[in-house]
Design a protein around this motif. Sequence first.
Motif, PDB file in Angstrom:
ATOM      1  N   GLN A 261     -21.117 111.368  -8.357  1.00  0.00           N
ATOM      2  CA  GLN A 261     -20.332 111.807  -9.420  1.00  0.00           C
ATOM      3  C   GLN A 261     -20.962 113.228 -10.162  1.00  0.00           C
ATOM      4  O   GLN A 261     -20.052 113.788 -10.622  1.00  0.00           O
ATOM      5  CB  GLN A 261     -20.510 110.414 -10.635  1.00  0.00           C
ATOM      6  N   ASP A 262     -22.081 113.346 -10.068  1.00  0.00           N
ATOM      7  CA  ASP A 262     -22.916 114.556 -10.507  1.00  0.00           C
ATOM      8  C   ASP A 262     -22.194 115.774  -9.413  1.00  0.00           C
ATOM      9  O   ASP A 262     -21.831 116.756 -10.076  1.00  0.00           O
ATOM     10  CB  ASP A 262     -24.268 114.642 -10.234  1.00  0.00           C
ATOM     11  N   LEU A 263     -22.073 115.452  -8.319  1.00  0.00           N
ATOM     12  CA  LEU A 263     -21.332 116.616  -7.357  1.00  0.00           C
ATOM     13  C   LEU A 263     -19.904 116.781  -7.849  1.00  0.00           C
ATOM     14  O   LEU A 263     -19.479 117.959  -7.841  1.00  0.00           O
ATOM     15  CB  LEU A 263     -21.509 116.153  -5.966  1.00  0.00           C
ATOM     16  N   LEU A 264     -19.228 115.493  -7.948  1.00  0.00           N
ATOM     17  CA  LEU A 264     -17.966 115.864  -8.327  1.00  0.00           C
ATOM     18  C   LEU A 264     -17.766 116.774  -9.756  1.00  0.00           C
ATOM     19  O   LEU A 264     -16.859 117.671 -10.093  1.00  0.00           O
ATOM     20  CB  LEU A 264     -17.036 114.615  -8.530  1.00  0.00           C
ATOM     21  N   ARG A 265     -18.615 116.305 -10.716  1.00  0.00           N
ATOM     22  CA  ARG A 265     -18.787 116.777 -11.991  1.00  0.00           C
ATOM     23  C   ARG A 265     -18.801 118.520 -11.601  1.00  0.00           C
ATOM     24  O   ARG A 265     -18.205 119.241 -12.612  1.00  0.00           O
ATOM     25  CB  ARG A 265     -19.660 116.298 -12.999  1.00  0.00           C
ATOM     26  N   ARG A 268     -15.702 120.235  -9.879  1.00  0.00           N
ATOM     27  CA  ARG A 268     -14.699 120.505 -11.150  1.00  0.00           C
ATOM     28  C   ARG A 268     -15.058 121.557 -11.856  1.00  0.00           C
ATOM     29  O   ARG A 268     -14.278 122.405 -12.520  1.00  0.00           O
ATOM     30  CB  ARG A 268     -14.142 118.945 -11.651  1.00  0.00           C
ATOM     31  N   HIS A 269     -16.239 121.405 -12.155  1.00  0.00           N
ATOM     32  CA  HIS A 269     -16.700 122.405 -13.320  1.00  0.00           C
ATOM     33  C   HIS A 269     -16.371 124.031 -13.102  1.00  0.00           C
ATOM     34  O   HIS A 269     -16.217 124.795 -13.753  1.00  0.00           O
ATOM     35  CB  HIS A 269     -18.298 122.241 -13.773  1.00  0.00           C
ATOM     36  N   VAL A 270     -16.982 124.112 -11.812  1.00  0.00           N
ATOM     37  CA  VAL A 270     -16.872 125.826 -11.304  1.00  0.00           C
ATOM     38  C   VAL A 270     -15.440 125.902 -10.714  1.00  0.00           C
ATOM     39  O   VAL A 270     -15.252 127.125 -10.255  1.00  0.00           O
ATOM     40  CB  VAL A 270     -17.870 125.742 -10.175  1.00  0.00           C
ATOM     41  N   ASP A 271     -14.579 124.811 -10.672  1.00  0.00           N
ATOM     42  CA  ASP A 271     -13.417 124.802 -10.137  1.00  0.00           C
ATOM     43  C   ASP A 271     -13.157 125.330  -8.539  1.00  0.00           C
ATOM     44  O   ASP A 271     -12.487 126.431  -8.372  1.00  0.00           O
ATOM     45  CB  ASP A 271     -12.594 125.935 -11.021  1.00  0.00           C
ATOM     46  N   VAL A 272     -14.027 124.569  -7.940  1.00  0.00           N
ATOM     47  CA  VAL A 272     -13.751 124.737  -6.449  1.00  0.00           C
ATOM     48  C   VAL A 272     -12.491 124.508  -5.804  1.00  0.00           C
ATOM     49  O   VAL A 272     -11.626 123.721  -6.454  1.00  0.00           O
ATOM     50  CB  VAL A 272     -15.158 124.116  -5.735  1.00  0.00           C
TER      51      VAL A 272
END
Length: 292
Positions: A261-265, A268-272
């Motif tokens: 979940q940290d990775l997904l956050r 999404r935060h950097v808009d990969v």
Amino acid sequence: MPVVTDHDAVPLTPVYTIVIRESGEASVDGHPVDILPGQDARDAALANIQERAARLDRPVRVNAKEPDGSTWPLIVDWDGEVTPLEHAHPTPPAPTATRRAPERPPTTAASPAHLPPPTGEPVIPGPPAAAPGVDWMALLPPEYRDMLDAVKSADAAGNLPAAEVAARDLEDALDDAYGAVHPYTVNAVAVRANIALRKAAWATSLELHMRAAWLRHDQQAPRGETLHLARQAHFCWKHLAAPCPKHPGTHDPAQAQQRVQDLLRVLRHVDVEPIIITTTEEWAAKLLPLAS
């Protein structure tokens, strides 16, 4: 999204090669492809190509080689659309002779680009972009050059543990002098992430890549390198989640489940690219419950 109809509009290079073996294994350009439980090798290989197309932001050319020796020329887009071709891919024209460009002077900024590339499948960084008011490629102040040289010397000698210690000392010194979010310090974090990745220390490398990508994004650093760090975090997490033939015994599914979940956050935060987020979600849904 429809299949590609204008074949000539797709650049002639690169042309990726998928090889499907009778054993059920698959590779792309010689690199083994990770296959989820119950997943077909062809689907896994095409998902790998999708990620590459997403990084290039365009369709790509592929030669898919089957176990019977047949080869199928394809065009694959980032959304998974596959366009079979009736003929082989055109041969790219031979490069024309041009005057050699002058060599760029060496730089010593504390960036992962100034160390040897990580092992494993390469992740291609996007083009750099300008960050207003912040020079992320600025040279370190003279008083820290010896510390950076210690990192590079240990790395060049193949002594990754010593390089890791020297990089941590450099980060601590820069953190004390400039703070944790200064470009000098964040670049040192990225160097540590690179070293940890090459040691196959997936959990440490995942944490460092995520931290560097998040901090760079928040400060509007050049986007190409920020995305590169986020993609490398995804790369580390996959190796943490599942066994890798090149690095037996280094995976830790429980740790991967704890950090997904940290990775997904971060992604999404950097808009990969969406395909990387989707791939992470699929692995989390299919693979990690089996390891619980």
